[in-house]
Design a protein around this motif. Structure first.
Motif, PDB file in Angstrom:
ATOM      1  N   CYS A 132     -43.929 -31.978   2.840  1.00 42.84           N
ATOM      2  CA  CYS A 132     -43.658 -33.282   3.459  1.00 42.84           C
ATOM      3  C   CYS A 132     -44.851 -33.869   4.201  1.00 42.84           C
ATOM      4  CB  CYS A 132     -42.481 -33.165   4.433  1.00 42.84           C
ATOM      5  SG  CYS A 132     -40.940 -32.612   3.666  1.00 42.84           S
ATOM      6  N   CYS A 147     -43.319 -29.534   7.030  1.00 39.72           N
ATOM      7  CA  CYS A 147     -43.731 -28.511   6.065  1.00 39.72           C
ATOM      8  C   CYS A 147     -44.786 -29.057   5.096  1.00 39.72           C
ATOM      9  CB  CYS A 147     -42.509 -27.981   5.296  1.00 39.72           C
ATOM     10  SG  CYS A 147     -41.908 -29.095   4.029  1.00 39.72           S
ATOM     11  N   ASN A 158     -38.435 -33.365   8.420  1.00 33.45           N
ATOM     12  CA  ASN A 158     -38.179 -34.295   7.323  1.00 33.45           C
ATOM     13  C   ASN A 158     -37.162 -33.745   6.317  1.00 33.45           C
ATOM     14  OD1 ASN A 158     -38.868 -36.858   6.090  1.00 33.45           O
ATOM     15  ND2 ASN A 158     -39.829 -35.646   4.457  1.00 33.45           N
ATOM     16  N   CYS A 159     -37.455 -32.552   5.734  1.00 33.40           N
ATOM     17  CA  CYS A 159     -36.560 -32.021   4.698  1.00 33.40           C
ATOM     18  C   CYS A 159     -35.597 -30.956   5.238  1.00 33.40           C
ATOM     19  CB  CYS A 159     -37.369 -31.452   3.537  1.00 33.40           C
ATOM     20  SG  CYS A 159     -38.231 -29.920   3.948  1.00 33.40           S
ATOM     21  N   CYS A 214     -38.425 -28.031   9.239  1.00 33.77           N
ATOM     22  CA  CYS A 214     -39.153 -29.263   8.932  1.00 33.77           C
ATOM     23  C   CYS A 214     -38.288 -30.454   9.351  1.00 33.77           C
ATOM     24  CB  CYS A 214     -39.467 -29.348   7.442  1.00 33.77           C
ATOM     25  SG  CYS A 214     -40.190 -30.932   6.967  1.00 33.77           S
TER      26      CYS A 214
HETATM   27 ZN   LIG Z   1     -40.356 -30.657   4.724  1.00 34.65          ZN
END
Ligand SMILES: [Zn+2]
Length: 267
Positions: A207, A204, A181-182, A179
């Motif tokens: 997110c 994901c 983002n995370c 992902c």
């Molecule tokens: Zn994520």
């Protein structure tokens, strides 16, 4: 008066300078008619990168070239002028002989023309990318020699792999193994997967709310994106999904859809 004489002399010296000729091996990615007899060509050179050059008289029956220069032809070139803001002058182009299968199959031709358009849009003049050149050349050679096809899947697989190489070489490679983002790694436990062009990668389920432009991916497509090697074995529907995703991504990068994509690859 003394100043004038000095200027005249300098001009003569400049005019007398030997013209610098550059040799390269290149693929023609774009051709525009310049006049009744001449063409302006965009050539992607292995050593020197992309150039734009005028091929004077290339459309005449008798010229320094073997007839008009065709997009997607490749071979040895010689040109003069290496300034970014000016057209170079093409003095020689010797296209390598091919079997000609590329132009006998519409799907192959459209894939290759789209690849050439994207390459032209995402590379800068005089910025060499030898690996991208080699990849594009083998893509064209496979098609010309009939090593790809007649199954349209063959062209699509090669086009998709080429587009990933292009994104990588242009410094735009998306993050697809986790992902974006995370940073959670993609795996079998992912029940939903998304792609965001704005975030340049996979997103994901936890997110996805933060990325309004995201597109939901089917599990097979997400698996292929996380592990590019799987693309060669992917089914037609998965390949279509990935190609549409790539076109969506290139449209985001370019601010408009590639010209050759809209009729062919979009639903
Ligand atoms: Zn994520």
């Amino acid at each position: 008066m003394a100043v004038l004489r000095e200027d005249t002399r300098r001009r003569r010296v400049l005019r007398g300078q030997a013209v610098m000729l550059t040799k390269d091996r290149a693929i023609c990615v774009r051709v525009v008619d310049y006049s009744e007899t001449s063409q302006v060509v965009t050539l992607f050179g292995r050593s020197g990168g992309k150039i734009r050059a005028i091929a004077k008289g290339s459309k005449r029956q008798k010229s320094a070239f073997e007839g008009p220069i065709e997009p997607l032809s490749f071979g040895a070139i010689v040109f003069s002028g290496v300034r970014k803001d000016q057209l170079a002058t093409l003095t020689e182009f010797q296209p390598e002989p091919v079997r000609g299968e590329l132009r006998r199959n519409l799907a192959a031709l459209q894939s290759a023309l789209l690849a050439a358009e994207l390459l032209d849009l995402l590379t800068e003049e005089y910025d060499p990318h030898p690996e991208l050149f080699d990849h594009f050349l083998s893509f064209l050679q496979d098609m010309e020699e009939g090593k790809a096809g007649p199954d349209p899947r063959d062209f699509l697989i090669r086009l998709i792999l080429f587009q990933f190489v292009l994104l990588h070489e242009a410094g735009l490679r998306p993050i697809l193994s986790a992902c974006v983002n995370c940073r959670r790694a993609f795996g079998a436990d992912w029940r939903e997967s998304y792609f965001s062009a704005a975030a340049n990668g996979l997103v994901c389920r936890d997110c996805e709310m933060s990325f309004p432009d995201k597109i939901r991916l089917r599990p097979k497509a997400a698996q292929c994106l996380a592990d590019i090697k799987r693309i060669a074995q992917a089914d037609q529907a998965t390949l279509d999904e990935i190609e549409q995703l790539l076109i969506h991504h290139f449209t985001h990068i370019l601010g408009r859809p590639p010209k050759l994509a809209k009729h062919v690859f979009l639903p």
